[in-house]
Motif scaffolding. Structure first.
Motif, PDB file in Angstrom:
ATOM      1  N   ALA A  46      24.541  11.830 -13.183  1.00  0.00           N
ATOM      2  CA  ALA A  46      24.125  12.655 -14.330  1.00  0.00           C
ATOM      3  C   ALA A  46      25.064  12.400 -15.497  1.00  0.00           C
ATOM      4  O   ALA A  46      26.292  12.370 -15.326  1.00  0.00           O
ATOM      5  CB  ALA A  46      24.155  14.122 -13.935  1.00  0.00           C
ATOM      6  N   VAL A  47      24.481  12.161 -16.678  1.00  0.00           N
ATOM      7  CA  VAL A  47      25.284  11.886 -17.875  1.00  0.00           C
ATOM      8  C   VAL A  47      25.189  13.114 -18.781  1.00  0.00           C
ATOM      9  O   VAL A  47      24.092  13.470 -19.231  1.00  0.00           O
ATOM     10  CB  VAL A  47      24.751  10.637 -18.625  1.00  0.00           C
ATOM     11  N   PRO A  48      26.311  13.782 -19.058  1.00  0.00           N
ATOM     12  CA  PRO A  48      26.243  14.992 -19.870  1.00  0.00           C
ATOM     13  C   PRO A  48      25.902  14.674 -21.332  1.00  0.00           C
ATOM     14  O   PRO A  48      26.132  13.562 -21.804  1.00  0.00           O
ATOM     15  CB  PRO A  48      27.642  15.578 -19.747  1.00  0.00           C
ATOM     16  N   GLN A  49      25.339  15.670 -21.997  1.00  0.00           N
ATOM     17  CA  GLN A  49      25.002  15.485 -23.418  1.00  0.00           C
ATOM     18  C   GLN A  49      25.979  16.293 -24.268  1.00  0.00           C
ATOM     19  O   GLN A  49      26.263  17.457 -23.960  1.00  0.00           O
ATOM     20  CB  GLN A  49      23.581  15.971 -23.692  1.00  0.00           C
ATOM     21  N   PRO A  50      26.515  15.688 -25.331  1.00  0.00           N
ATOM     22  CA  PRO A  50      27.373  16.468 -26.213  1.00  0.00           C
ATOM     23  C   PRO A  50      26.539  17.520 -26.962  1.00  0.00           C
ATOM     24  O   PRO A  50      25.475  17.186 -27.504  1.00  0.00           O
ATOM     25  CB  PRO A  50      27.941  15.432 -27.191  1.00  0.00           C
ATOM     26  N   VAL A  51      27.031  18.741 -26.955  1.00  0.00           N
ATOM     27  CA  VAL A  51      26.307  19.837 -27.602  1.00  0.00           C
ATOM     28  C   VAL A  51      27.272  20.572 -28.520  1.00  0.00           C
ATOM     29  O   VAL A  51      28.377  20.932 -28.080  1.00  0.00           O
ATOM     30  CB  VAL A  51      25.763  20.826 -26.535  1.00  0.00           C
ATOM     31  N   PRO A  52      26.888  20.802 -29.788  1.00  0.00           N
ATOM     32  CA  PRO A  52      27.799  21.535 -30.687  1.00  0.00           C
ATOM     33  C   PRO A  52      28.033  22.946 -30.179  1.00  0.00           C
ATOM     34  O   PRO A  52      27.110  23.583 -29.660  1.00  0.00           O
ATOM     35  CB  PRO A  52      27.049  21.541 -32.024  1.00  0.00           C
ATOM     36  N   SER A  53      29.248  23.387 -30.340  1.00  0.00           N
ATOM     37  CA  SER A  53      29.576  24.745 -29.912  1.00  0.00           C
ATOM     38  C   SER A  53      28.921  25.755 -30.859  1.00  0.00           C
ATOM     39  O   SER A  53      28.755  25.482 -32.054  1.00  0.00           O
ATOM     40  CB  SER A  53      31.098  24.907 -29.929  1.00  0.00           C
ATOM     41  N   GLU A  55      30.151  28.465 -31.951  1.00  0.00           N
ATOM     42  CA  GLU A  55      31.087  29.050 -32.924  1.00  0.00           C
ATOM     43  C   GLU A  55      31.415  28.076 -34.052  1.00  0.00           C
ATOM     44  O   GLU A  55      32.002  28.445 -35.048  1.00  0.00           O
ATOM     45  CB  GLU A  55      32.402  29.446 -32.246  1.00  0.00           C
ATOM     46  N   GLY A  56      31.069  26.809 -33.890  1.00  0.00           N
ATOM     47  CA  GLY A  56      31.508  25.799 -34.846  1.00  0.00           C
ATOM     48  C   GLY A  56      30.732  25.840 -36.160  1.00  0.00           C
ATOM     49  O   GLY A  56      29.655  26.408 -36.249  1.00  0.00           O
ATOM     50  N   ASP A  57      31.327  25.219 -37.168  1.00  0.00           N
ATOM     51  CA  ASP A  57      30.655  25.075 -38.466  1.00  0.00           C
ATOM     52  C   ASP A  57      29.695  23.899 -38.363  1.00  0.00           C
ATOM     53  O   ASP A  57      30.134  22.756 -38.177  1.00  0.00           O
ATOM     54  CB  ASP A  57      31.731  24.827 -39.533  1.00  0.00           C
ATOM     55  N   PRO A  58      28.397  24.108 -38.462  1.00  0.00           N
ATOM     56  CA  PRO A  58      27.447  23.003 -38.245  1.00  0.00           C
ATOM     57  C   PRO A  58      27.579  21.879 -39.271  1.00  0.00           C
ATOM     58  O   PRO A  58      27.104  20.768 -39.047  1.00  0.00           O
ATOM     59  CB  PRO A  58      26.084  23.692 -38.351  1.00  0.00           C
ATOM     60  N   LEU A  59      28.253  22.157 -40.411  1.00  0.00           N
ATOM     61  CA  LEU A  59      28.404  21.109 -41.428  1.00  0.00           C
ATOM     62  C   LEU A  59      29.732  20.357 -41.291  1.00  0.00           C
ATOM     63  O   LEU A  59      29.982  19.410 -42.032  1.00  0.00           O
ATOM     64  CB  LEU A  59      28.304  21.729 -42.831  1.00  0.00           C
ATOM     65  N   SER A  60      30.558  20.783 -40.359  1.00  0.00           N
ATOM     66  CA  SER A  60      31.863  20.137 -40.197  1.00  0.00           C
ATOM     67  C   SER A  60      31.773  18.963 -39.224  1.00  0.00           C
ATOM     68  O   SER A  60      31.126  19.044 -38.182  1.00  0.00           O
ATOM     69  CB  SER A  60      32.878  21.152 -39.676  1.00  0.00           C
ATOM     70  N   LEU A  61      32.468  17.874 -39.605  1.00  0.00           N
ATOM     71  CA  LEU A  61      32.532  16.722 -38.698  1.00  0.00           C
ATOM     72  C   LEU A  61      33.499  16.986 -37.543  1.00  0.00           C
ATOM     73  O   LEU A  61      33.563  16.213 -36.595  1.00  0.00           O
ATOM     74  CB  LEU A  61      32.974  15.477 -39.473  1.00  0.00           C
ATOM     75  N   ARG A  62      34.278  18.054 -37.680  1.00  0.00           N
ATOM     76  CA  ARG A  62      35.269  18.339 -36.638  1.00  0.00           C
ATOM     77  C   ARG A  62      34.863  19.549 -35.805  1.00  0.00           C
ATOM     78  O   ARG A  62      35.710  20.170 -35.181  1.00  0.00           O
ATOM     79  CB  ARG A  62      36.626  18.605 -37.279  1.00  0.00           C
ATOM     80  N   GLN A  63      33.597  19.924 -35.847  1.00  0.00           N
ATOM     81  CA  GLN A  63      33.193  21.102 -35.094  1.00  0.00           C
ATOM     82  C   GLN A  63      33.382  20.850 -33.589  1.00  0.00           C
ATOM     83  O   GLN A  63      33.231  19.716 -33.114  1.00  0.00           O
ATOM     84  CB  GLN A  63      31.741  21.455 -35.385  1.00  0.00           C
TER      85      GLN A  63
END
Lengths: 449, 76
Positions: A46-53, A55-63
């Protein structure tokens, strides 16, 4: 071509693959993929998928990112093989005919990194003795007794070699020789590179008589570091020819081991110049090498330490670093492998400059041995060359040049060499790794015939 | 001093060879000597001054490269 195939099957299948308590098979996940030979022995992953947190800022590249193995997010990887001649078409068609195929990726062969200079020893000299079948050779009467073994190097310290080997060493003081600018007595030089070479040669031929030629101590032309000039090697080979010709014609045997060479074209005339050394078979040294071999000597040269993966810092030839006599057709050019039978990354690769099919064979290096460079190992193709020379000297105990010419002996070593990749020849390992057991078998067969 | 080759009658000593070639002591690396490269063909090597090599001209082979040689180990 071997490939990894990423699939997104139904949620429940993904969940089954991700669940460590369950075992899903390739057939469960992929069934049949057109044009792909699936590897059923491989358990799907199984290969996990990266998912934005959340709490993160959806416009930030560092979320912050989390990795999800949930059935609706994750995918599954299987592996297989696609025929090379169908690769382009299959890669285009697969995602169209099977909507669950997310991607197809290369599955390259991966290897542990090769042994390089500075790495710790891989095994010790007793491992080398075992791999070189030293005991078996001695039981067959092939221990180098009576065979002259010339070490052209920085001089030998015989007491050190004897102490490390734990046995007496035979030194032929009378036939040893110094270049004109070198003082010192045979067998009594400082412990250095030449002592390592002598030790490594005697692993397989403990009875051989060492001829000590401290060529690299030459001070000709004001050289101040360990290193000589080639004209002294011309004189050394002329001396060895007188040594060889003084032997009875039917019992001639002289093995010459050379763990040195030229690192830089800076000291040479350009290629094509009539005085050039690196590429010129008519250079006097290349001529005298041929002439000594013709009289019955076995001449071995190290391939050099300019391998692609971790070349010595002194290597200055832009390509084809096996140069001059090190690539001569009438010598055995020796590359290096460690005691796990893997090429050391610094072992120079062919093609050679005088002869394309170089190196000829490989022998063992990078092992704990002479203690000359303690705590470092006996290393470089410098060590591999005398290890191979020891085998040649062992063979010569009963097979003088009148019975097995130097050319026949080179052929024997090439034909019996074991290539780990099953190849006939390549420019990494030549014909393969020296195989003393196969040599013994062949010699016995020849003797019986 | 440069490395050259010359063709001489077989079996000559260094003094004989020098006489044959018209070379004086100061022209020749006496310590290196007269080295038989291929005695069957009468081919010898010797080290002579640049000026002597030029003087010998077509009568000699070379000058040949006399590169520095070094041990192959340990790799650095």
């Amino acid at each position: 071509m071997r490939v990894m195939i990423q699939l997104r099957p139904s949620y429940d299948v993904v969940a089954a693959v991700a669940d460590p308590r369950l075992t899903a098979t390739t057939a469960d996940v992929a069934d049949r993929l057109p044009g792909v030979v699936l590897d059923d022995s491989f358990t799907p992953v199984a290969v996990p998928q990266p998912v934005p947190s959340h709490e993160g800022d959806p416009l930030s590249l560092r979320q912050p990112i989390t990795y999800s193995l949930a059935g609706e997010h994750a995918s599954v990887m299987v592996r297989g093989e696609i025929a090379d001649d169908e690769l382009t078409a299959r890669l285009s068609l697969l995602p169209m005919v099977r909507r669950d195929v997310v991607g197809v990726f290369a599955d390259p062969v991966i290897e542990a990194s090769l042994t390089c200079g500075g790495d710790p020893a891989v095994g010790d000299w007793r491992d080398v003795a075992r791999l070189m079948r030293a005991d078996e050779l001695q039981r067959a009467g092939l221990d180098g007794t009576g065979v002259a073994l010339a070490v052209l190097d920085s001089g030998v310290n015989a007491a050190h070699v004897a102490e490390r080997l734990g046995r007496l060493v035979t030194l032929d003081v009378q036939r040893s020789w110094n270049p004109a600018t070198v003082d010192g007595r045979a067998g009594e030089f400082e412990v250095d590179h030449g002592t390592m070479c002598a030790f490594d040669a005697l692993i397989t031929s403990p009875g051989a008589s060492l001829i000590d030629i401290p060529l690299l101590l030459s001070r000709a032309q004001g050289t101040t570091v360990l290193g000589g000039v080639l004209s002294d090697a011309v004189a050394a080979f002329a001396h060895l020819r007188t040594v060889l010709l003084a032997q009875p014609a039917d019992r001639r045997s002289l093995v010459v081991t050379n763990s040195w060479g030229s690192f830089s074209p800076r000291w040479d005339f350009p290629v094509g110049h009539p005085g050039n050394y690196s590429d010129n078979p008519a250079h006097p040294f290349n001529l005298i090498v041929a002439s000594l071999e013709q009289e019955g000597a076995d001449i071995l040269f190290a391939a050099g330490n300019c391998g692609n993966e971790c070349a010595d810092g002194r290597c200055a030839f832009p390509n084809r670093p096996i140069v001059g006599a090190n690539s001569h057709s009438r010598v055995l050019t020796i590359g290096g492998v460690d005691t796990r039978a893997r090429r050391v990354g610094y072992s120079s690769q062919g093609p050679g400059r005088l002869t394309a099919r170089k190196p000829d064979i490989c022998a063992y290096t990078h092992f704990k041995g002479s203690g000359v460079y303690d705590p470092g190992p006996d290393s470089g193709t410098s060590a591999a060359c005398p290890v191979a020379a020891g085998l040649v000297a062992a063979i010569r105990t009963q097979w003088p040049a009148s019975r097995l010419s130097p050319a026949e002996l080179r052929t024997l070593l090439r034909r019996t060499a074991d290539h780990p990749r099953g190849a006939d020849f390549d420019h990494d390992l030549g014909y393969g790794i020296v195989d003393p057991a196969a040599v013994l078998t062949t010699l016995r067969r020849r003797q019986a015939a | 001093m440069v490395l050259i080759t010359v063709r001489l009658p077989a079996g000559l000593s260094l003094p004989d060879g020098m006489r044959h070639l018209g070379l004086a002591d100061e022209d020749v690396d006496l310590a290196f000597g007269l080295i038989a490269v291929d005695s069957a063909k009468g081919l010898y090597a010797l080290r002579v001054s640049d000026e002597s090599a030029r003087r010998l001209g077509w009568g000699a082979g070379g000058p040949y490269a006399d590169p520095k040689i070094e041990p192959f180990g340990p790799p650095s």
